[in-house]
Design a protein around this motif. Structure first.
Motif, short mmCIF file in Angstrom:
data_model
loop_
_atom_site.label_atom_id
_atom_site.label_comp_id
_atom_site.label_asym_id
_atom_site.label_seq_id
_atom_site.Cartn_x
_atom_site.Cartn_y
_atom_site.Cartn_z
N ARG A 1 9.03 3.38 19.77
CA ARG A 1 7.76 2.69 19.99
C ARG A 1 7.49 1.70 18.85
NH1 ARG A 1 9.50 6.92 21.51
NH2 ARG A 1 8.72 7.96 19.65
N VAL A 2 7.02 0.51 19.20
CA VAL A 2 6.58 -0.43 18.16
C VAL A 2 5.18 -0.93 18.51
CG1 VAL A 2 8.91 -1.24 17.59
CG2 VAL A 2 7.59 -2.43 19.32
N ALA A 3 4.39 -1.22 17.47
CA ALA A 3 3.01 -1.70 17.71
C ALA A 3 3.02 -3.21 17.90
CB ALA A 3 2.14 -1.32 16.52
N LEU A 4 2.16 -3.69 18.80
CA LEU A 4 1.98 -5.14 18.97
C LEU A 4 0.58 -5.46 18.49
CD1 LEU A 4 4.58 -5.07 20.50
CD2 LEU A 4 3.53 -6.26 22.40
N VAL A 5 0.51 -6.24 17.42
CA VAL A 5 -0.79 -6.56 16.83
C VAL A 5 -1.00 -8.06 16.91
CG1 VAL A 5 -2.25 -6.29 14.80
CG2 VAL A 5 -0.47 -4.62 15.27
N GLY B 1 -4.92 4.49 14.41
CA GLY B 1 -3.89 4.92 13.47
C GLY B 1 -3.29 6.24 13.88
N PHE B 2 -4.15 7.14 14.36
CA PHE B 2 -3.67 8.45 14.78
C PHE B 2 -2.71 8.30 15.97
CE2 PHE B 2 -4.14 12.23 17.50
CZ PHE B 2 -3.64 13.19 16.61
N LEU B 3 -3.09 7.39 16.89
CA LEU B 3 -2.21 7.14 18.05
C LEU B 3 -0.85 6.63 17.57
CD1 LEU B 3 -1.70 6.64 21.15
CD2 LEU B 3 -2.54 4.34 20.76
N LEU B 4 -0.86 5.65 16.66
CA LEU B 4 0.40 5.08 16.17
C LEU B 4 1.23 6.18 15.50
CD1 LEU B 4 -0.80 1.68 14.66
CD2 LEU B 4 0.18 2.12 16.89
N GLY B 5 0.55 7.01 14.74
CA GLY B 5 1.27 8.09 14.06
C GLY B 5 1.90 9.04 15.06
N SER B 6 1.13 9.41 16.09
CA SER B 6 1.68 10.37 17.05
C SER B 6 2.78 9.75 17.90
CB SER B 6 0.56 10.95 17.93
OG SER B 6 -0.03 9.93 18.67
N CYS B 7 2.75 8.41 18.05
CA CYS B 7 3.83 7.75 18.79
C CYS B 7 5.04 7.49 17.89
CB CYS B 7 3.35 6.41 19.35
SG CYS B 7 2.19 6.58 20.70
N GLY B 8 4.92 7.81 16.62
CA GLY B 8 6.03 7.59 15.70
C GLY B 8 6.31 6.11 15.47
N PHE C 1 -3.95 0.97 6.44
CA PHE C 1 -5.28 1.15 6.99
C PHE C 1 -5.59 2.64 7.08
CE2 PHE C 1 -3.87 -2.96 8.55
CZ PHE C 1 -4.91 -3.75 8.08
N LYS C 2 -6.90 2.94 7.06
CA LYS C 2 -7.33 4.35 7.03
C LYS C 2 -6.76 5.09 8.24
CE LYS C 2 -11.44 7.06 6.31
NZ LYS C 2 -12.80 7.20 6.73
N GLY C 3 -6.00 6.14 7.96
CA GLY C 3 -5.47 6.96 9.05
C GLY C 3 -4.22 6.40 9.71
N TRP C 4 -3.72 5.24 9.24
CA TRP C 4 -2.54 4.64 9.87
C TRP C 4 -1.26 5.12 9.19
CZ3 TRP C 4 -2.49 -0.77 12.35
CH2 TRP C 4 -3.66 -0.96 13.10
N PRO C 5 -0.15 5.15 9.97
CA PRO C 5 1.14 5.45 9.31
C PRO C 5 1.60 4.23 8.51
CG PRO C 5 1.47 4.95 11.63
CD PRO C 5 -0.01 4.95 11.41
N LYS C 6 2.62 4.42 7.69
CA LYS C 6 3.14 3.27 6.93
C LYS C 6 3.93 2.40 7.89
CE LYS C 6 4.84 2.28 2.35
NZ LYS C 6 4.07 1.04 2.46
N LEU C 7 3.61 1.10 7.89
CA LEU C 7 4.22 0.20 8.88
C LEU C 7 4.99 -0.92 8.18
CD1 LEU C 7 1.31 -0.33 11.45
CD2 LEU C 7 3.27 1.16 11.67
#
Length: 1613
Positions: free
Chosen positions: A440-444, A485-492, A517-523
């Protein structure tokens, strides 16, 4: 009249234009109401017909019944819905034979009146755009919730209330608070606010309530007809009640009751709102003067006795309001694991029940596979990218509406490939790539850059990587950002793709790195612009497969509680969804589509990014920033590009209505489909109607408007198909809101006020099956006339919540069942989260969302509906840009409705209060539900979603945490909370004999206990042979003259003064001489000793004994606060009948100073003797009393209830007291004891002055006042002198806990060691404060303090020390009792940590020579072990009675000599006035007996009787202090049966109003009580006596006399 007939006049265009301009000037406030009316009548005077004689109301009636053509058209323009529903109803009545037999449960209307005259459809306004901008910023209610029928209903409901006026107190605010909220909070309307939150209903609109010229006029004439007023217009409220202020309105809510026995409430309407003037602080005074309490103006505060003050008048008003009948009484109860029964709502026997047959699942049309449909979306992209690379795919706009960039299919294909190659091969190393297929990758990407987003999205699809599109984080603490952030973390997720511009705009640390960001994984942030990427090699090619079950993308969804879930969509679902949309919408190649929606999720993503590529369509993307600048931009683009399809939300249609007047050349005839993305919101219908109404003349066809319903889980649920046949109009239903609250569909026939008009959202999607199931419990199919949660079974849906299998099962794997329990299909259905039903012809209707559902006492209310009602309340512009949030909080086992709205920056207190009271009435009338809390916040302060709407869950969170900072709050717990336990009925008491017999029968012992017997203790107590303390002192002066008895420490911890036995004796002799010679006193005269804590006081006391006088120790007045402290001194001196007053030179001057003269009459002081210069001679002889029962001294103290009581201590009692303490604490001449207590009364005085003389030990005296400058003084002394026993008060302990909390390390370094302390006793006359003693023990444990050492004592007026933890004997025990049982005067022991448990600590060991029994305070019968009753005491050191000025001792005589009514009726007991119980423990006493522990619960005269139960203030206060971190202290009292809670706020005044709901909630939850008044005051306002006890009655007097200068006073309804 003028207003009403305006529409039916044929006015020339220029007159209409001028009228519109006038309207605008009025709404802007550029002209007055009067000026407006004058100019207006001038303009239209010439065109007016002569008015007929009929009155206004009749005119309305005829309009509403459409008796004539002209009138019908009038209504038409303003709102199609109104006319047609009524028309259909009329038709139904006219044609009874046609459809009665199988009539559906709601009316449909067919055919649209096309005969609208041209000029009526085009309201003309000034075309100056600057005026338009000014107008928009003025803020207005949200037009999407606009429905004229509803507005009419709301106004009618309020009109009903108008007749029943009743006063309600407006809250009082400190002036500083008022000024702040109105001005400082005003920020100019921000540009970022403006759209609704995608996941919640709330939105903002900019614009004015005039969706068309007609609608405003209709509102006018309806409201005029109702109120019979002639001048009202939209800007002035139409429910104004003859000049009286807002205070009258709120109580009308109470009047909305349904009980027969309307007891006429007392008339309090004369009380107008001018009483609610804000409290002003005295000008010019900077220092806070301590409040002047009760005795300044003697007020009568017996309950029910009137007090001449503003506050009590308000309370009286509130009481009268609350006397009105409540909602119908409820019958049955459920047991809340105890006798206290919470009422449980019984179903109303008349409630509507569904009667239809069981529904059938509805199947959509077959999904026809077209031959050239691609096998996957990537295949489609490859096909168009290679066949027609020049075809435009996406056109983006800049903020001026100019095309910024055109992305062709060729560019999309090559760039996506480049992104795919770089993701897979350029991140990490060759051996260890960072991203592999399936990751999974985030699209920002920002909302104005769809092209970059599209390239990245397809790049991910080609690389077989799963994109997770999210919002751009703007700050580190965005609302809801943590959950993302929690979602991103749980999606790895470890990589985030973003654009160059976005990357530059992210917040950076000083080193230039993007912070976490608060609660975000390291990206790892990866920019996808082509220039930053390397070219893929020629031989590299993405692997394009047919669509399969791999995950294609994850779409985020925000839940009701704010948590963010990821919905996974597989590749096959993605493709099937595109096919279904293509078929349903009839998309063809190369069509042009205008998209205003967010392209990252939901309808915007599905149509504008995915389906468009499958069909090689051209998307014109309108960024949100452009919509804010030019709301018409989307319509202009439709014209410019001759677009066939547009995707919008109802707010976009609404904005267009506001702005369209500037445009002449609009043509919407190219549109074949206008997709309304939020068509599932029932309130979108008004925008659709109004839009059609205005743009029909511009080529818009009615059948083009296609509302659709969607949900993150089920994707597109239903969509109205574009038809070519304009004769087949959409369906709509007019449903009874009352029916809907029971989940039943009923056509509204009789009650015209509360209806919901719904439009269909078309048919089920191709290839899908739909049904409705019951919203809670087993998924059972609904009946045909029942509202349920829509469920869908199809390939084209999400498949799971990523990583959450439990929640996935509940939502994505539902098997609907028939009433017999059989599943209707082997395939699972998916819950859509939408509430609705399937109507005739397979049309789907949605009436609300599961997320917006609030179940209040068994009835379901939808947040949207309540928002709509609140926004329809006049003045509509009160709510800033329609920004309003509605949610429910759970209090006392039921949901309670909370409304939070942003108020216009310029609104006054009166406006706010008026609006709030109207909203309450409107909601009560229309929805028949009470609002628990209504809060107003300053404009632009609610948390926003990325698109500017209100972030609902974050708002709720702030509300519950007390961080919302409202500027106005109105709580209505009295009207809402109907499930409180029944008030307790006092049963006739069982006789004392039966109680005793009952106890004997059940084997319970009678609760009695005693300390060691004094007679049997053999000790070599030399002092015992003397009867009088004065003799003991003489004996010690002879035998051990140089033994030090007293050491006084100063604030530096060094010895300020000390006294040996002989020094004290000689000094006492000199004072005796002075009394006889200068004071001319006889033996038996009373002498007031006014000294600071120290040695002079001790010497003066023994001097009095040597002279035969009776000493009374009095606390000296405080030099900084003479006005409040001196009257008490004067009072004690007078009440004690002192013949003379002894003091130091300094205090002597103070008593005669000018300040003193201002506070009291200084001429009436008795003679004042100054002991600083003493005579040099000895007395001829030292006085010896003739009888040990003679008076030794008087002990005066002010009780917590504000009573001044002096008790008489005889010589015998004094000696017995000293002996008892000596034995309990094992005191000998070799001992040292540290005392940090006030030496003026009770045990504090005895320890300070008497015990050392009797026992011979050395007392180290530490005045508590010195601790204010050096908090460590007491503990340092204890450590330095290696003291084993020390005594302190609660205030001292609190000072140490608060003042030294952070200094334990430095104290350790200074060598502070408490390990030698054997007993540290808190001297008190109250229930032990466990929390304080425990935190003290914990804090100083590191410094060697043993937790066993800390204990408490207990004394009261009748016996100054009953218990005191001695040196031997077991440790004090703690038990947990049920607080609810305690209210019923019962003791029920429970486990630690069980709900409603209250810890009680034993109050020390019973002193030698003391006997205790527990008696029933009413019957005076003895009680059993572990039963709650009054503590009675028998001991040699009981006081011998009250000393009162009038000799009126009959009143209290039984306090000192009571007898039991049964059992041992001979012994004479003293009644302590405290409730408590005895409990035999498993421990053994020093004498080998089982140990009896005494638990003190609280004073009888402090306890409050409420709802027939007994409450102890401290319990409620403890709960309240826990409610919010800024509450430092709290005190409660009752006034006319209302509970008043006073809290001290340690924080900014802006937090004051946050406390009101929290205090109300916690008292309801934990004590089942409704708070009547919440008073927020500054720190230090609650008066506290020297023992650290709250003076609640003084506080009450101060409150009622309006002397507290409160920050805020809230009167709960």
């Amino acid at each position: 009249m003028a207003d009403r007939s305006l529409e039916s006049l044929s006015l020339p265009l220029e007159v209409r234009a001028r009228l519109a301009e006038l309207e605008l000037e009025l709404s802007e406030g550029d002209i007055t109401q009067k000026g407006y009316e004058k100019k207006r009548s001038k303009l239209i005077g010439a065109y007016l017909p002569q008015p007929p004689a009929a009155n206004g109301a009749a005119a309305v009636r005829c309009r509403l019944q459409h008796s004539e053509g002209a009138a019908r058209r009038t209504l038409r323009t303003s709102n199609i819905g109104v006319c047609d529903i009524r028309e259909a109803a009329a038709r139904e009545r006219a044609a009874p034979h046609s459809t009665v037999a199988n009539r559906p449960l709601f009316y449909f209307r067919f055919g649209v009146d096309q005969a609208l005259p041209q000029e009526r459809r085009t309201p003309v306004t000034p075309s100056s755009s600057s005026r338009y901008h000014r107008r928009r910023s003025s803020g207005s209610r949200d037009e999407r919730y606009r429905s004229d029928v509803h507005t009419e209903a709301v106004q009618a409901a309020l009109a009903k209330h108008k007749e029943r006026k009743m006063a309600v107190p407006m809250p009082s605010k400190r002036r500083s608070l008022v000024v702040q909220t109105s001005m400082d909070a005003y920020t100019p309307p921000d540009t970022s606010s403006g759209s609704e939150d995608e996941g919640s209903v709330q939105g903002d609109s900019q614009g004015t309530p005039t969706s068309s010229q007609g609608s405003i006029n209709m509102e006018h004439w309806i409201s005029q007809a109702i109120h019979g007023s002639t001048t009202s217009t939209t800007s002035s409220s139409s429910t104004q009640s003859g000049g009286s202020g807002a205070a009258h309105r709120l109580a009308d809510v109470m009047a909305q009751t349904h009980i027969e026995n309307h007891s006429a409430p007392p008339d309090v309407t004369t009380y107008t709102s001018e009483h609610s003037i804000q409290v002003e602080r005295p000008q010019g005074s900077t220092a806070r003067v301590a409040p002047k309490y009760g005795n300044a103006e003697l007020m009568e505060t017996g309950d029910g006795v009137p007090v001449s003050s503003r506050v009590s008048a308000k309370i009286q008003q509130l009481v009268n309001t609350l006397k009105r009948p409540k909602r119908p009484p409820l019958r049955e109860f459920f047991v809340d694991d105890f006798e206290e029964l919470l009422e449980v709502q019984q179903p109303d026997p008349n409630q509507p029940k569904p009667e239809g047959a069981q529904m059938l699942a509805m199947r959509g049309e077959q999904l026809g596979v077209v031959t050239n449909w691609p096998p996957s979306l990537e295949a489609a992209l490859q096909r168009w990218g290679t066949i027609s690379p020049k075809a435009p795919c996406l056109t983006t706009m800049d903020t001026n509406g100019k095309p910024l960039y055109i992305l062709t299919y060729g560019k999309l294909w090559t760039r996506s490939m480049k992104v795919a190659y770089n993701i897979l091969h350029k991140l990490g190393t060759k051996q260890e790539p960072m991203v592999r297929p399936g990751d999974r990758v985030a699209l920002v990407f920002p909302n104005n850059d769809p092209a970059a987003f599209m390239v990245a999205f397809y790049g991910c699809l080609l690389a077989e990587v799963v994109p997770v599109p999210i919002e751009v984080p703007l700050t580190r603490k965005d609302a809801g950002s943590q959950q993302i952030g929690f979602l991103l973390g749980s999606c790895g997720v470890t990589v985030a793709l973003t654009s160059d511009a976005c990357h530059k705009g992210l917040p950076k640390s000083p080193t230039g790195e993007i912070p976490q960001f608060k609660g975000w994984p390291k990206l790892l942030w990866f920019v996808t612009e082509s220039k930053h990427l390397s070219k893929p090699p020629r031989d590299w090619f993405p692997h394009i497969k047919d669509a399969n079950n791999d995950t294609a993308y994850i779409e985020y969804k925000t839940c009701k509680d704010g948590s963010v879930l990821g919905v996974t969509v597989t590749r096959i679902a993605l493709l099937t969804h595109c096919q279904a949309l293509t078929q349903a919408c009839g998309y063809t190649e190369a069509e042009t589509i205008v998209n205003v929606l967010d392209f990252k999720k939901d309808v915007g993503l599905w149509h504008g990014i995915l389906t468009s590529v499958m069909n090689m369509m051209h998307v014109i993307s309108i960024p949100y920033s452009l919509m804010k600048v030019n709301p018409l931009s989307w319509i202009q683009k439709v014209c410019q590009y001759k677009a066939k399809v547009a995707c919008v939300k109802s707010r976009d249609m609404h904005w267009a209505l506001v702005a369209h007047r500037d445009q002449r050349d609009i043509n919407l005839s190219s549109l074949r489909m206008l997709i309304v993305a939020d068509g599932a919101n029932p309130w979108s219908i008004s925008s659709c109607d109004a839009f059609l109404n205005v743009f029909q003349s511009k080529g818009l066809r009615q059948e083009v408007i296609c509302p659709c319903a969607s949900s993150p889980e089920a994707l597109t649920v239903a969509i109205r198909r574009p038809t070519d046949d304009s004769n087949q109009p959409p369906g709509r239903g007019v449903l009874s809101m009352h029916g809907l609250t029971y989940g039943v569909i009923r056509v509204d026939s009789e009650e015209k006020l509360s209806v919901l008009t719904v439009q269909d959202v078309g048919l089920v999607m191709p290839g899908a099956i739909m049904c409705a199931v019951k919203p809670d419990g087993v998924p059972q199919l609904c009946r045909t006339d029942e509202v349920g949660e829509l469920c869908v079974c199809a390939i084209a849906t999400g498949t799971s919540y990523y990583g959450l299998s439990g929640m996935t099962k509940n939502t994505f794997e539902v098997f609907p069942m028939t009433s017999s329990g059989a599943p209707i299909s082997e395939y699972p259905f998916i819950r859509t989260g939408l509430l609705g039903f399937i109507g005739p012809g397979g049309l789907v209707f949605v009436v609300g969302k599961m997320d917006g559902l609030m179940v209040v006492s068994g009835r379901r209310h939808n947040a949207d509906d309540i928002v709509a009602t609140a926004l329809a309340v006049e003045p509509m512009k009160f709510v800033y840009r329609g920004r309003i949030a509605v949610f429910s909080v759970s209090v006392l086992h039921d949901e309670r409705i909370v409304i939070v709205a942003e108020q216009r920056p310029d609104s006054t207190e009166e406006d706010s209060f008026q609006w709030m009271s109207r909203v309450l009435q409107a909601i009560d009338s229309i929805h028949q539900v009470g609002v628990y809390c209504l809060a107003l916040v300053p404009a632009n302060t609610l948390p926003k979603t990325p698109l500017g709407g209100i972030h609902l869950s974050e708002t709720k969170q702030l509300f519950l945490e007390g961080a919302l900072h409202p500027c106005n709050v109105l709580m209505c717990p009295h009207t809402c909370v109907t499930n409180l336990p029944k008030p307790r009925q006092k049963q006739p008491e069982i006789g004392p004999a039966s109680v005793m017999v009952g106890n004997l029968v059940s084997g319970k012992r009678i609760a009695q206990a005693s300390g060691r017997d004094l007679g049997q203790i053999e000790d070599n107590d030399q002092a015992r042979k003397f009867l009088f303390l004065s003799e003991v002192l003489q004996w010690r002066a002879q035998t051990t003259p140089d033994h030090v008895l007293y050491t006084l420490l100063n604030c530096r911890g060094t010895i300020a003064n000390s006294l040996t036995c002989v020094q004290l004796h000689k000094r006492a002799e000199k004072i005796a001489v002075m009394l006889m010679e200068r004071g001319h006193l006889q033996d038996g005269d009373h002498v007031a000793l006014v000294y600071p804590p120290g040695i002079d006081l001790i010497a003066a006391f023994y001097g009095c004994l040597y002279a035969g006088c009776v000493p009374i120790t009095v606390r000296p007045p405080h030099p900084q606060n003479i006005a409040t402290t001196l009257p008490t001194v004067k009072m004690i001196v007078e009440v004690s009948r002192s013949a003379c007053l002894m003091t130091t030179q300094l205090i002597c001057k103070l008593l005669r100073s000018r300040e003193a003269a201002a506070a009291v009459d200084v001429r009436t002081w008795p003679p004042i003797l100054d002991t600083d210069d003493l005579p040099k001679k000895r007395p001829p002889q030292i006085y010896k009393p003739s009888n040990p029962d003679m008076l030794a001294y008087l002990d005066f103290s002010v009780s917590t209830t504000g009573m001044l009581a002096g008790v008489k201590m005889s010589h015998a009692a004094t000696s017995a007291f000293c002996r008892s303490i000596k034995l309990q604490c094992e005191l000998y001449p070799s001992r040292e004891v540290a005392i940090c207590l006030d030496p003026y009364c009770g045990l504090g005085f005895v320890l300070w002055c008497l015990c050392s003389v009797y026992s011979g030990h050395q007392s180290i005296l530490i005045p508590p006042s010195e601790l204010e400058t050096t908090p460590a003084l007491w503990l340092l002394a204890v450590s330095q002198y290696k003291v084993r026993d020390t005594f302190c008060s609660y205030s001292v302990m609190e000072l140490c806990t608060k003042g030294l909390g952070s200094q334990t390390e430095s104290l350790k370094a200074r060598g502070l060691d408490l390990s030698r302390v054997r007993t540290c006793v808190v001297v008190a006359e109250e229930r032990p404060r466990i929390a304080l003693t425990q935190s003290f023990s914990k804090l100083f444990k590191d410094l060697g303090l043993h937790p066993r050492a800390v204990s408490t004592s207990f004394g009261c007026r009748v016996n100054l020390a009953i218990c005191l933890q001695g040196t031997s004997g077991p440790d004090p025990t703690t038990v947990y009792v049920d607080m609810r049982a305690l209210r019923h005067d019962r003791v029920r022991l429970v486990e630690r940590g069980s709900p409603h448990s209250l810890p009680l600590m034993e109050s020390g060991k019973i002193l030698p020579g003391v006997r205790i029994i527990i008696a029933n305070p009413e019957t005076k019968g003895p009680l059993g072990d572990s039963h709650l009753g009054e503590i009675w005491v028998h001991s040699a050191h009981n006081a011998s009675g009250y000393f009162t000025i009038y000799g009126d001792e009959s009143l209290q005589s039984d306090h000192f000599n009571s007898r039991l009514s049964f059992g041992d009726t001979q012994t004479i007991w003293a009644r302590t006035g405290y409730l408590g119980f005895l409990r035999r423990t498993e421990l053994t006493d020093a004498n080998g007996e089982r140990h009896d522990a005494l638990y003190v619960v609280g004073a009888l005269d402090e306890a409050m009787e409420l709802r027939g139960m007994r409450y102890h203030p401290i319990d409620i206060e403890t709960s309240v202090i826990r409610a919010h971190k800024s509450i430092t202290e709290c005190a409660v009292f009752t006034w006319t049966n209302l509970l008043v809670v006073v809290v001290e706020l340690d924080g900014s005044e802006q937090e004051a109003l946050d406390l009101v709901p929290l205090v109300t909630n916690v008292v309801l939850e934990e004590h089942y009580l409704i708070v009547g008044v919440v008073v927020v005051v500054d720190v230090g306002v609650i008066p506290i006596n020297s023992r650290g006890e709250k003076q609640r009655m003084h506080l009450r007097d101060g409150f009622l006399a309006d002397q507290l200068d409160p920050i805020y006073v809230a009167y709960n309804m």
